[in-house]
Design a protein around this motif. Structure first.
Motif, PDB file in Angstrom:
ATOM      1  N   ALA A   5       1.832  39.367  64.145  1.00 40.96           N
ATOM      2  CA  ALA A   5       2.237  39.976  65.408  1.00 40.96           C
ATOM      3  C   ALA A   5       2.389  38.895  66.468  1.00 40.96           C
ATOM      4  O   ALA A   5       1.836  37.801  66.343  1.00 40.96           O
ATOM      5  N   THR A   6       3.119  39.209  67.511  1.00 41.80           N
ATOM      6  CA  THR A   6       3.237  38.272  68.624  1.00 41.80           C
ATOM      7  C   THR A   6       2.009  38.411  69.521  1.00 41.80           C
ATOM      8  O   THR A   6       1.296  39.426  69.470  1.00 41.80           O
ATOM      9  N   TRP A   7       1.801  37.414  70.354  1.00 42.87           N
ATOM     10  CA  TRP A   7       0.677  37.456  71.295  1.00 42.87           C
ATOM     11  C   TRP A   7       0.790  38.672  72.224  1.00 42.87           C
ATOM     12  O   TRP A   7      -0.194  39.389  72.416  1.00 42.87           O
ATOM     13  N   PRO A   8       1.966  38.950  72.808  1.00 43.27           N
ATOM     14  CA  PRO A   8       2.067  40.144  73.654  1.00 43.27           C
ATOM     15  C   PRO A   8       1.769  41.442  72.889  1.00 43.27           C
ATOM     16  O   PRO A   8       1.104  42.336  73.424  1.00 43.27           O
ATOM     17  N   GLU A   9       2.228  41.535  71.643  1.00 47.13           N
ATOM     18  CA  GLU A   9       1.926  42.725  70.838  1.00 47.13           C
ATOM     19  C   GLU A   9       0.421  42.863  70.631  1.00 47.13           C
ATOM     20  O   GLU A   9      -0.134  43.958  70.728  1.00 47.13           O
ATOM     21  N   LEU A  10      -0.209  41.755  70.321  1.00 42.67           N
ATOM     22  CA  LEU A  10      -1.655  41.746  70.076  1.00 42.67           C
ATOM     23  C   LEU A  10      -2.424  42.230  71.289  1.00 42.67           C
ATOM     24  O   LEU A  10      -3.244  43.146  71.192  1.00 42.67           O
ATOM     25  N   THR A  11      -2.170  41.616  72.441  1.00 42.25           N
ATOM     26  CA  THR A  11      -2.933  41.993  73.642  1.00 42.25           C
ATOM     27  C   THR A  11      -2.625  43.425  74.063  1.00 42.25           C
ATOM     28  O   THR A  11      -3.512  44.147  74.512  1.00 42.25           O
ATOM     29  N   LYS A  12      -1.393  43.859  73.880  1.00 38.11           N
ATOM     30  CA  LYS A  12      -1.023  45.239  74.211  1.00 38.11           C
ATOM     31  C   LYS A  12      -1.783  46.229  73.329  1.00 38.11           C
ATOM     32  O   LYS A  12      -2.297  47.243  73.816  1.00 38.11           O
ATOM     33  N   GLN A  13      -1.859  45.949  72.036  1.00 41.67           N
ATOM     34  CA  GLN A  13      -2.581  46.827  71.102  1.00 41.67           C
ATOM     35  C   GLN A  13      -4.079  46.873  71.419  1.00 41.67           C
ATOM     36  O   GLN A  13      -4.698  47.938  71.379  1.00 41.67           O
ATOM     37  N   ILE A  14      -4.644  45.715  71.714  1.00 40.29           N
ATOM     38  CA  ILE A  14      -6.078  45.671  72.049  1.00 40.29           C
ATOM     39  C   ILE A  14      -6.342  46.508  73.296  1.00 40.29           C
ATOM     40  O   ILE A  14      -7.278  47.304  73.337  1.00 40.29           O
ATOM     41  N   ALA A  26      -4.544  48.962  74.513  1.00 41.91           N
ATOM     42  CA  ALA A  26      -4.304  50.383  74.244  1.00 41.91           C
ATOM     43  C   ALA A  26      -5.475  51.010  73.488  1.00 41.91           C
ATOM     44  O   ALA A  26      -5.864  52.151  73.771  1.00 41.91           O
ATOM     45  N   GLN A  27      -6.032  50.272  72.541  1.00 42.78           N
ATOM     46  CA  GLN A  27      -7.115  50.809  71.712  1.00 42.78           C
ATOM     47  C   GLN A  27      -8.458  50.834  72.436  1.00 42.78           C
ATOM     48  O   GLN A  27      -9.289  51.695  72.169  1.00 42.78           O
ATOM     49  N   SER A  28      -8.678  49.866  73.339  1.00 45.96           N
ATOM     50  CA  SER A  28     -10.005  49.754  73.941  1.00 45.96           C
ATOM     51  C   SER A  28     -10.045  50.037  75.438  1.00 45.96           C
ATOM     52  O   SER A  28     -11.136  50.177  76.000  1.00 45.96           O
ATOM     53  N   GLY A  29      -8.887  50.071  76.087  1.00 43.86           N
ATOM     54  CA  GLY A  29      -8.858  50.348  77.520  1.00 43.86           C
ATOM     55  C   GLY A  29      -9.362  49.211  78.394  1.00 43.86           C
ATOM     56  O   GLY A  29      -9.745  49.437  79.536  1.00 43.86           O
ATOM     57  N   VAL A  30      -9.359  47.987  77.865  1.00 38.93           N
ATOM     58  CA  VAL A  30      -9.852  46.840  78.631  1.00 38.93           C
ATOM     59  C   VAL A  30      -8.719  46.191  79.426  1.00 38.93           C
ATOM     60  O   VAL A  30      -7.539  46.459  79.183  1.00 38.93           O
ATOM     61  N   ASP A  31      -9.087  45.313  80.351  1.00 41.58           N
ATOM     62  CA  ASP A  31      -8.090  44.575  81.125  1.00 41.58           C
ATOM     63  C   ASP A  31      -7.502  43.448  80.273  1.00 41.58           C
ATOM     64  O   ASP A  31      -7.967  43.195  79.150  1.00 41.58           O
ATOM     65  N   LEU A  32      -6.480  42.796  80.798  1.00 40.06           N
ATOM     66  CA  LEU A  32      -5.777  41.756  80.044  1.00 40.06           C
ATOM     67  C   LEU A  32      -6.701  40.600  79.672  1.00 40.06           C
ATOM     68  O   LEU A  32      -6.691  40.129  78.535  1.00 40.06           O
ATOM     69  N   ALA A  69      -8.905  41.548  76.849  1.00 44.41           N
ATOM     70  CA  ALA A  69      -8.114  41.637  75.616  1.00 44.41           C
ATOM     71  C   ALA A  69      -7.847  40.248  75.047  1.00 44.41           C
ATOM     72  O   ALA A  69      -7.927  40.036  73.831  1.00 44.41           O
ATOM     73  N   GLN A  70      -7.557  39.290  75.911  1.00 43.27           N
ATOM     74  CA  GLN A  70      -7.337  37.916  75.458  1.00 43.27           C
ATOM     75  C   GLN A  70      -8.623  37.339  74.865  1.00 43.27           C
ATOM     76  O   GLN A  70      -8.583  36.658  73.838  1.00 43.27           O
ATOM     77  N   LYS A  71      -9.732  37.633  75.500  1.00 42.36           N
ATOM     78  CA  LYS A  71     -11.027  37.163  74.991  1.00 42.36           C
ATOM     79  C   LYS A  71     -11.307  37.723  73.600  1.00 42.36           C
ATOM     80  O   LYS A  71     -11.756  37.010  72.697  1.00 42.36           O
ATOM     81  N   ILE A  72     -11.035  39.010  73.428  1.00 40.47           N
ATOM     82  CA  ILE A  72     -11.228  39.656  72.126  1.00 40.47           C
ATOM     83  C   ILE A  72     -10.329  39.000  71.085  1.00 40.47           C
ATOM     84  O   ILE A  72     -10.769  38.661  69.982  1.00 40.47           O
ATOM     85  N   ALA A  73      -9.066  38.804  71.431  1.00 41.13           N
ATOM     86  CA  ALA A  73      -8.110  38.190  70.499  1.00 41.13           C
ATOM     87  C   ALA A  73      -8.559  36.795  70.097  1.00 41.13           C
ATOM     88  O   ALA A  73      -8.496  36.426  68.917  1.00 41.13           O
ATOM     89  N   GLY A 109      -8.545  32.869  63.307  1.00 41.22           N
ATOM     90  CA  GLY A 109      -7.138  32.639  62.990  1.00 41.22           C
ATOM     91  C   GLY A 109      -6.265  32.610  64.233  1.00 41.22           C
ATOM     92  O   GLY A 109      -5.410  31.724  64.385  1.00 41.22           O
ATOM     93  N   TRP A 110      -6.469  33.566  65.135  1.00 46.39           N
ATOM     94  CA  TRP A 110      -5.698  33.575  66.377  1.00 46.39           C
ATOM     95  C   TRP A 110      -6.020  32.354  67.224  1.00 46.39           C
ATOM     96  O   TRP A 110      -5.133  31.754  67.832  1.00 46.39           O
TER      97      TRP A 110
END
Length: 90
Positions: A13-22, A24-30, A33-37, A42-43
């Motif tokens: 997936a692309t980075w924008p897809e990844l952060t968008k999915q995170i 959407a699934q968790s309701g966190v801020d950007l 989401a980046q921290k989670i990713a 691997g990421w």
């Protein structure tokens, strides 16, 4: 959440897809989401490569550093190399 991050990594997936999915699934801020990713090895490895080789990724990484300052997830070394900070050990 880590299963989602791993699945998106495996799917290339692309980075924008990844952060968008995170988000959407968790309701966190950007930033969260980046921290989670970037908690995914691997990421983190892929991003480390891209921010030092791809000029657009480098610009985004430098923008991240400027925006978040000392809280940034990325470090710029004296020799101008960018690196994703390792997450703290649990």
């Amino acid at each position: 959440m880590l299963a989602l991050v791993d699945r998106l990594f495996q799917a290339q997936a692309t980075w924008p897809e990844l952060t968008k999915q995170i988000r959407a699934q968790s309701g966190v801020d950007l930033f969260t989401a980046q921290k989670i990713a970037l908690s995914h090895q691997g990421w983190r490895r892929l991003c480390n490569q891209r921010i030092n080789r791809d000029s657009d990724c480098r610009k985004q990484a430098i923008g991240h550093i400027k925006h978040y300052g000392p809280n940034s997830l990325i470090t710029l070394s004296i020799n101008e190399t960018l690196a994703i900070d390792e997450p703290p050990a649990d």
